[in-house]
Design an enzyme around this catalytic site. Structure first.
Site, PDB file in Angstrom:
ATOM      1  N   ARG A 236       0.864  -1.179   0.000  1.00 65.70           N
ATOM      2  CA  ARG A 236       0.000   0.000   0.000  1.00 65.70           C
ATOM      3  C   ARG A 236       0.896   1.222   0.000  1.00 65.70           C
ATOM      4  O   ARG A 236       1.962   1.226   0.651  1.00 65.70           O
ATOM      5  CB  ARG A 236      -0.869   0.037   1.270  1.00 65.70           C
ATOM      6  N   GLU A 265      -4.200   7.368  -4.600  1.00 61.29           N
ATOM      7  CA  GLU A 265      -4.475   6.779  -5.925  1.00 61.29           C
ATOM      8  C   GLU A 265      -5.885   7.151  -6.386  1.00 61.29           C
ATOM      9  O   GLU A 265      -6.789   7.219  -5.553  1.00 61.29           O
ATOM     10  CB  GLU A 265      -4.378   5.251  -5.836  1.00 61.29           C
ATOM     11  N   HIS A 283      -1.070   0.449  -9.982  1.00 62.17           N
ATOM     12  CA  HIS A 283      -1.700  -0.535  -9.081  1.00 62.17           C
ATOM     13  C   HIS A 283      -2.305  -1.710  -9.870  1.00 62.17           C
ATOM     14  O   HIS A 283      -3.511  -1.923  -9.874  1.00 62.17           O
ATOM     15  CB  HIS A 283      -2.774   0.138  -8.208  1.00 62.17           C
TER      16      HIS A 283
HETATM   17  C1  8YV Z   1      -6.748  -4.559  -5.990  1.00 66.39           C
HETATM   18  C2  8YV Z   1      -5.281  -5.013  -3.929  1.00 66.39           C
HETATM   19  O1  8YV Z   1      -6.199  -3.569  -6.786  1.00 66.39           O
HETATM   20  O2  8YV Z   1      -6.089  -7.086  -3.152  1.00 66.39           O
HETATM   21  C3  8YV Z   1      -5.664  -5.979  -2.869  1.00 66.39           C
HETATM   22  O3  8YV Z   1      -5.529  -5.633  -1.677  1.00 66.39           O
HETATM   23  O4  8YV Z   1      -4.668  -4.061  -3.682  1.00 66.39           O
HETATM   24  C4  8YV Z   1      -5.604  -5.291  -5.364  1.00 66.39           C
HETATM   25  O5  8YV Z   1      -5.696  -6.634  -5.626  1.00 66.39           O
HETATM   26  C5  8YV Z   1      -7.719  -3.909  -5.098  1.00 66.39           C
HETATM   27  O6  8YV Z   1      -8.275  -4.842  -4.259  1.00 66.39           O
HETATM   28  C6  8YV Z   1      -8.851  -3.223  -5.869  1.00 66.39           C
HETATM   29  O7  8YV Z   1      -9.810  -2.768  -4.957  1.00 66.39           O
END
Ligand code: 8YV
Length: 324
Positions: A236, A265, A283
């Site tokens: 993150r 983001e 991302h």
């Molecule tokens: C996705 C992520 O971009 O799973 C996660 O925690 O960061 C990613 O797989 C995200 O969940 C989209 O909402």
């Protein structure tokens, strides 16, 4: 009998919305001309919320408090830092996420980003596309190589272990930092992040977001990593102190970075575009059709469990399922 009421806080994949629509009376916050009016009218009846970090809606204690009958919050994604699980646990609300189905994909992305950052493939391709190869000669030899590196994992959960397996297959030794030593993992363990940063030259960040890890990769960690240092973040954005990283890249405190995640983001700090020694991805860690379909189905299965009266497949550790 009328269907139970579910709120989608943001756009979801079609397969998710379609299946949820079969089990629930669904309402879409992002499509409402007046969000507040929608919330006021449905809040007394909402039993389920479908959300995800990408929606930009924080399912915090205040938001949860608006729904007196709320039983489950299904999060699209393994990371659930946008959901206040402590508040949910207090009210017996189940929070679910989408673990496992994305681990290998995110690990692939992490390796791609690492290789790209170390060997500058993105910049080399730009060089070719700009017609510079024939005019100016070969792309310069890269300063960095994986050949002489030691990597430190910041976080060694399921995705971290999938990354570590790949990195070791490349012949690069792997150490890890986490709050507690994992009895079934034989890699060198550090309980002190600065000590690990000093001992390695490459950091791979794959630890959960949220207040506990906010700005964990700060100026001191980058200083300890040193001038050959490479930082990769697929966790993150909040885990890394962005201004400190930008300064460290500009003044040579570390050599390069690869980022798939950012503060704020998708409206990232435009200054990133002017930093040459950073590889930037929007991302895309889990972003293949195959893996997003797996995540979407798990999200649906978790939420539909409430409508069916069955156990959700993947409740998070903080809100274990007992009964509806
Ligand atoms: C996705 C992520 O971009 O799973 C996660 O925690 O960061 C990613 O797989 C995200 O969940 C989209 O909402």
């Amino acid at each position: 009998m009328s269907k139970p009421v579910l709120l989608e806080t943001g756009p979801m994949m079609t397969m998710v919305s379609t299946q949820l629509g079969q089990a629930f009376a669904t309402h879409r916050l992002h499509e409402a001309p007046d969000r507040e009016a929608l919330l006021k009218s449905i809040a007394p009846d909402v039993v389920a919320i479908c959300t995800g970090g990408h929606t930009g809606v924080k399912t915090d204690a205040a938001f949860q408090a608006r729904f007196p009958k709320l039983r489950i919050i299904g999060n699209f994604g393994v990371g659930y830092d946008s959901v206040d699980v402590v508040a949910a646990a207090k009210r017996g609300i189940i929070v679910t996420n989408t673990p496992d189905v994305l681990s290998e994909e995110v690990a692939d992305t992490a390796l791609g980003l690492l290789l790209n950052t170390v060997r500058e493939f993105g910049r080399a391709e730009d060089y070719l596309r700009a017609g510079r190869w024939a005019k100016e000669g070969d792309y310069p030899l890269t300063r960095a190589s994986l050949r002489d590196r030691k990597l430190g994992m910041v976080g060694m959960g399921r995705i971290g272990q999938a990354i570590a397996r790949r990195v070791e297959a490349f012949g690069v030794p792997v150490a890890y930092f986490s709050r507690t030593k994992k009895p079934d993992i034989s890699n060198a363990y550090y309980g002190d992040l600065i000590a690990m940063a000093k001992a390695v030259d490459t950091l791979m960040v794959i630890t959960p977001g949220g207040p506990e890890t906010k700005n964990m990769i700060n100026a001191s960690v980058l200083e300890a990593l040193g001038p050959r240092g490479i930082l990769i973040n697929v966790a993150r954005g909040t885990v890394v102190d962005e201004p400190a990283l930008m300064a460290a890249l500009r003044n040579g405190t570390i050599q390069a970075a690869g980022l798939d995640v950012f503060w704020n983001e998708p409206n990232i700090n435009p200054e990133w575009l002017t930093v040459p020694n950073v590889t930037l991805l929007p991302h895309v860690g889990s972003a293949s059709i195959h893996t997003r379909d797996g995540m979407g189905q798990l999200l649906v299965d978790n939420l539909v469990a409430l409508a069916k009266g069955s156990a959700p497949k993947s409740p998070v550790a903080e809100t274990p399922f007992k009964a509806w």
